[in-house]
Design an enzyme around this catalytic site. Structure first.
Site, mmCIF file in Angstrom:
data_model
loop_
_atom_site.group_PDB
_atom_site.id
_atom_site.type_symbol
_atom_site.label_atom_id
_atom_site.label_comp_id
_atom_site.label_asym_id
_atom_site.label_seq_id
_atom_site.Cartn_x
_atom_site.Cartn_y
_atom_site.Cartn_z
ATOM 1 N N ASP A 1 0.868 -1.177 0.000
ATOM 2 C CA ASP A 1 0.000 0.000 0.000
ATOM 3 C C ASP A 1 0.909 1.233 0.000
ATOM 4 O O ASP A 1 2.138 1.108 -0.184
ATOM 5 C CB ASP A 1 -0.994 -0.040 1.167
ATOM 6 C CG ASP A 1 -0.340 0.164 2.529
ATOM 7 O OD1 ASP A 1 0.905 0.252 2.587
ATOM 8 O OD2 ASP A 1 -1.073 0.241 3.535
ATOM 9 N N CYS B 1 3.077 -3.254 4.039
ATOM 10 C CA CYS B 1 2.185 -2.150 4.400
ATOM 11 C C CYS B 1 2.860 -1.418 5.559
ATOM 12 O O CYS B 1 4.063 -1.575 5.759
ATOM 13 C CB CYS B 1 0.767 -2.638 4.718
ATOM 14 S SG CYS B 1 0.614 -3.764 6.116
ATOM 15 N N THR C 1 2.540 -1.609 8.995
ATOM 16 C CA THR C 1 3.010 -2.530 10.038
ATOM 17 C C THR C 1 3.285 -3.932 9.510
ATOM 18 O O THR C 1 3.980 -4.715 10.157
ATOM 19 C CB THR C 1 1.933 -2.683 11.129
ATOM 20 O OG1 THR C 1 0.728 -3.152 10.485
ATOM 21 C CG2 THR C 1 1.670 -1.364 11.835
ATOM 22 N N HIS D 1 10.856 -23.412 9.226
ATOM 23 C CA HIS D 1 9.798 -24.161 9.912
ATOM 24 C C HIS D 1 8.418 -24.001 9.292
ATOM 25 O O HIS D 1 7.575 -24.870 9.455
ATOM 26 C CB HIS D 1 9.724 -23.730 11.388
ATOM 27 C CG HIS D 1 10.850 -24.277 12.214
ATOM 28 N ND1 HIS D 1 10.873 -24.236 13.587
ATOM 29 C CD2 HIS D 1 12.011 -24.873 11.840
ATOM 30 C CE1 HIS D 1 11.988 -24.794 14.036
ATOM 31 N NE2 HIS D 1 12.705 -25.181 12.996
ATOM 32 N N HIS E 1 8.154 -30.505 10.384
ATOM 33 C CA HIS E 1 7.517 -29.222 10.074
ATOM 34 C C HIS E 1 6.490 -29.357 8.954
ATOM 35 O O HIS E 1 5.492 -28.644 8.935
ATOM 36 C CB HIS E 1 8.584 -28.171 9.740
ATOM 37 C CG HIS E 1 9.550 -28.010 10.865
ATOM 38 N ND1 HIS E 1 9.184 -27.484 12.085
ATOM 39 C CD2 HIS E 1 10.854 -28.382 10.986
ATOM 40 C CE1 HIS E 1 10.226 -27.519 12.900
ATOM 41 N NE2 HIS E 1 11.252 -28.058 12.264
HETATM 42 C C1 RB5 Z 1 -2.182 2.478 6.505
HETATM 43 O O1 RB5 Z 1 -2.272 3.654 7.205
HETATM 44 C C2 RB5 Z 1 -1.952 1.304 7.460
HETATM 45 O O2 RB5 Z 1 -3.100 1.055 8.186
HETATM 46 C C3 RB5 Z 1 -1.526 0.082 6.687
HETATM 47 O O3 RB5 Z 1 -0.379 0.370 5.974
HETATM 48 C C4 RB5 Z 1 -1.206 -1.153 7.492
HETATM 49 O O4 RB5 Z 1 -0.258 -0.877 8.470
HETATM 50 C C5 RB5 Z 1 -2.336 -1.940 7.980
HETATM 51 O O5 RB5 Z 1 -2.183 -2.977 8.621
#
Ligand code: RB5
Length: 143
Positions: free
Chosen positions: A8, A65, A67, A98, A133
């Site tokens: 994203d 993304c 996180t 694993h 595994h």
């Molecule tokens: C975008 O702001 C953020 O929510 C997205 O990149 C991600 O971290 C979602 O899990």
């Protein structure tokens, strides 16, 4: 090897670096976007990558993304996808040894580009251990 990548807006800049890193190593890359830092919805891109790993068109994928959490959630809804959120080296290596992870997920707002490229490198180079595994992976799917 061919690798499909997606992100994203929060992962866009890291995705571009990962793409160059892979191409410099002679790996064919399909980039499903996003193609700028304009805000988008991560599931749209997670689905594009996970679908093509799930149906066998690509053996491996990489998703980024902010996180890594949202991308992992969406990718792991696809049959046959084993997406691993790995923002550290040990997790990236163990996700291969694993878990035979076929999608690497990273958090573009959590780690720097240098570490991200180290994770990608280790993840690509590390084989699956198999054995016990595989038996455990065979138990992952639910009806
Ligand atoms: C975008 O702001 C953020 O929510 C997205 O990149 C991600 O971290 C979602 O899990």
């Amino acid at each position: 090897m061919k690798i499909i990548v997606g992100s994203d807006h929060a992962g866009y800049s890291m995705k571009e670096k990962v793409k160059t890193f892979l191409q410099d190593r002679g790996i064919m890359v399909e980039d499903v976007g996003t193609y700028s830092e304009k805000s988008v919805d991560y599931p749209d891109f997670g689905k594009k990558v996970a679908r093509k790993v799930s149906d066998g068109r690509f053996e491996r994928g990489i998703l980024i993304c902010g996180t890594g959490i949202g991308m992992s959630m969406v990718a792991n809804r696809f049959k046959g996808v084993r997406a691993a959120l790995a923002n550290d080296l040990f997790s990236a290596i163990m996700s291969r040894r694993h878990n035979n992870a076929n999608i690497l997920v990273m958090g573009g707002r959590l780690i720097g580009d240098t570490l991200a490229l180290q994770l990608v490198d280790a993840w690509l180079e590390t084989p699956f251990d198999g054995g016990v595994h595989q038996r455990r992976l065979d138990k992952l799917d639910v009806d």
